[in-house]
Design a protein around this motif. Structure first.
Motif, short mmCIF file in Angstrom:
data_model
loop_
_atom_site.label_atom_id
_atom_site.label_comp_id
_atom_site.label_asym_id
_atom_site.label_seq_id
_atom_site.Cartn_x
_atom_site.Cartn_y
_atom_site.Cartn_z
N LEU A 170 0.85 -1.19 0.00
CA LEU A 170 0.00 0.00 0.00
C LEU A 170 0.88 1.24 0.00
O LEU A 170 1.97 1.24 0.57
N PRO A 171 0.41 2.32 -0.61
CA PRO A 171 1.23 3.52 -0.73
C PRO A 171 1.51 4.19 0.61
O PRO A 171 0.70 4.13 1.53
N GLY A 172 2.69 4.83 0.69
CA GLY A 172 3.04 5.64 1.85
C GLY A 172 3.14 4.85 3.14
O GLY A 172 3.41 3.66 3.14
N SER A 173 2.87 5.55 4.22
CA SER A 173 3.03 4.93 5.53
C SER A 173 1.81 4.14 5.96
O SER A 173 1.84 3.48 6.99
N ILE A 174 0.72 4.17 5.19
CA ILE A 174 -0.48 3.45 5.60
C ILE A 174 -0.22 1.95 5.68
O ILE A 174 -0.67 1.29 6.61
N GLY A 175 0.55 1.41 4.75
CA GLY A 175 0.87 -0.01 4.79
C GLY A 175 1.63 -0.38 6.05
O GLY A 175 1.31 -1.37 6.71
N ALA A 176 2.61 0.43 6.41
CA ALA A 176 3.40 0.17 7.62
C ALA A 176 2.52 0.31 8.86
O ALA A 176 2.62 -0.49 9.80
N ALA A 177 1.65 1.31 8.88
CA ALA A 177 0.76 1.51 10.03
C ALA A 177 -0.20 0.34 10.19
O ALA A 177 -0.47 -0.11 11.30
N ILE A 178 -0.71 -0.16 9.08
CA ILE A 178 -1.62 -1.31 9.13
C ILE A 178 -0.89 -2.54 9.64
O ILE A 178 -1.38 -3.26 10.50
N GLN A 179 0.32 -2.78 9.12
CA GLN A 179 1.09 -3.93 9.57
C GLN A 179 1.38 -3.85 11.07
O GLN A 179 1.27 -4.85 11.78
N GLN A 180 1.71 -2.66 11.55
CA GLN A 180 1.99 -2.50 12.97
C GLN A 180 0.74 -2.75 13.80
O GLN A 180 0.78 -3.42 14.82
N ALA A 181 -0.41 -2.23 13.35
CA ALA A 181 -1.66 -2.42 14.07
C ALA A 181 -2.04 -3.90 14.14
O ALA A 181 -2.49 -4.38 15.17
N LEU A 182 -1.84 -4.62 13.05
CA LEU A 182 -2.19 -6.03 13.02
C LEU A 182 -1.22 -6.88 13.83
O LEU A 182 -1.61 -7.87 14.45
N ALA A 183 0.04 -6.49 13.84
CA ALA A 183 1.06 -7.29 14.52
C ALA A 183 0.94 -7.20 16.04
O ALA A 183 1.29 -8.14 16.74
N SER A 184 0.43 -6.10 16.54
CA SER A 184 0.43 -5.90 17.99
C SER A 184 -0.95 -6.15 18.61
O SER A 184 -1.23 -5.64 19.69
N ARG A 185 -1.79 -6.92 17.98
CA ARG A 185 -3.14 -7.17 18.50
C ARG A 185 -3.15 -8.47 19.29
O ARG A 185 -3.23 -9.54 18.73
N ASP A 186 -3.07 -8.35 20.62
CA ASP A 186 -3.13 -9.57 21.42
C ASP A 186 -4.12 -9.47 22.57
O ASP A 186 -4.22 -10.36 23.38
N LEU A 187 -4.88 -8.40 22.65
CA LEU A 187 -5.90 -8.23 23.68
C LEU A 187 -7.25 -8.00 23.02
O LEU A 187 -7.34 -7.48 21.91
N ASN A 188 -8.32 -8.37 23.74
CA ASN A 188 -9.68 -8.21 23.21
C ASN A 188 -10.44 -7.17 23.99
O ASN A 188 -10.25 -7.02 25.19
N VAL A 189 -11.34 -6.47 23.30
CA VAL A 189 -12.23 -5.51 23.93
C VAL A 189 -13.52 -5.46 23.11
O VAL A 189 -13.50 -5.62 21.90
N THR A 190 -14.64 -5.30 23.80
CA THR A 190 -15.91 -5.15 23.11
C THR A 190 -16.23 -3.67 23.05
O THR A 190 -16.13 -2.96 24.06
N VAL A 191 -16.61 -3.19 21.88
CA VAL A 191 -16.86 -1.77 21.68
C VAL A 191 -18.23 -1.58 21.05
O VAL A 191 -18.59 -2.30 20.12
N HIS A 192 -18.98 -0.62 21.57
CA HIS A 192 -20.26 -0.25 20.96
C HIS A 192 -20.00 1.02 20.15
O HIS A 192 -19.48 2.00 20.68
N LEU A 193 -20.34 0.99 18.87
CA LEU A 193 -20.06 2.10 17.97
C LEU A 193 -21.34 2.81 17.54
O LEU A 193 -22.40 2.20 17.50
N SER A 194 -21.18 4.08 17.18
CA SER A 194 -22.29 4.79 16.57
C SER A 194 -22.46 4.26 15.15
O SER A 194 -21.57 3.59 14.61
N GLU A 195 -23.59 4.56 14.54
CA GLU A 195 -23.81 4.13 13.16
C GLU A 195 -22.76 4.72 12.23
O GLU A 195 -22.27 4.04 11.33
#
Length: 144
Positions: A58-83
């Motif tokens: 992916l272009p620019g830093s978005i690819g690196a940011a996505i990889q970092q976000a996916l690599a460091s996911r080891d905890l769970n949380v339930t979130v209620h979102l607005s529409e």
């Protein structure tokens, strides 16, 4: 009813996003099954293997940011979102940037924290002050 080992899961690929008519059995719509659960599982595993490589392109830093976000996911949380928030998360998945809503939400939370780093620094300072005051109060009562 068939025994669990006799059951076969069949996925039917629809040409549009509309659900089958109510009460319509799989196969009754004239669409052909696209594979057994084993074939689909194999396809998903192959896709999962190529996902990190695709994200890295992916272009620019978005690819690196996505990889970092996916690599460091080891905890769970339930979130209620607005529409509105849910539509934004779904948009990222629909665009193919993330494979799941969970991945998209993890990325957005990480980006939100990074964007408000100053707030978290102030909160950290206040927490340190609160803990110090609690310690002083405990020492007044002779409790550790």
């Amino acid at each position: 009813m068939a025994a669990p080992e006799d059951r076969k899961i069949v996925i039917i690929e629809r040409k549009d996003d509309t659900p089958p008519p109510s009460g319509t059995a799989a196969g009754a719509t004239g669409e052909e099954p696209k594979g057994t659960i084993e074939e689909i599982t194999s396809s998903v595993r192959e896709l999962a293997k190529t996902l990190p490589e695709s994200i890295g392109k992916l272009p620019g830093s978005i690819g690196a940011a996505i990889q970092q976000a996916l690599a460091s996911r080891d905890l769970n949380v339930t979130v209620h979102l607005s529409e509105e928030a849910m539509r934004s998360v779904e948009m990222l998945v629909q665009a193919g940037i993330f494979a799941t809503r969970s991945e998209a939400a993890a990325y957005l939370i990480g980006e939100g924290i990074a964007a408000r780093r100053d707030l978290f620094e102030q909160v950290t300072e206040k927490i340190i002050q609160i803990e110090k005051l609690k310690s002083e109060l405990r020492s007044l009562t002779g409790r550790p």
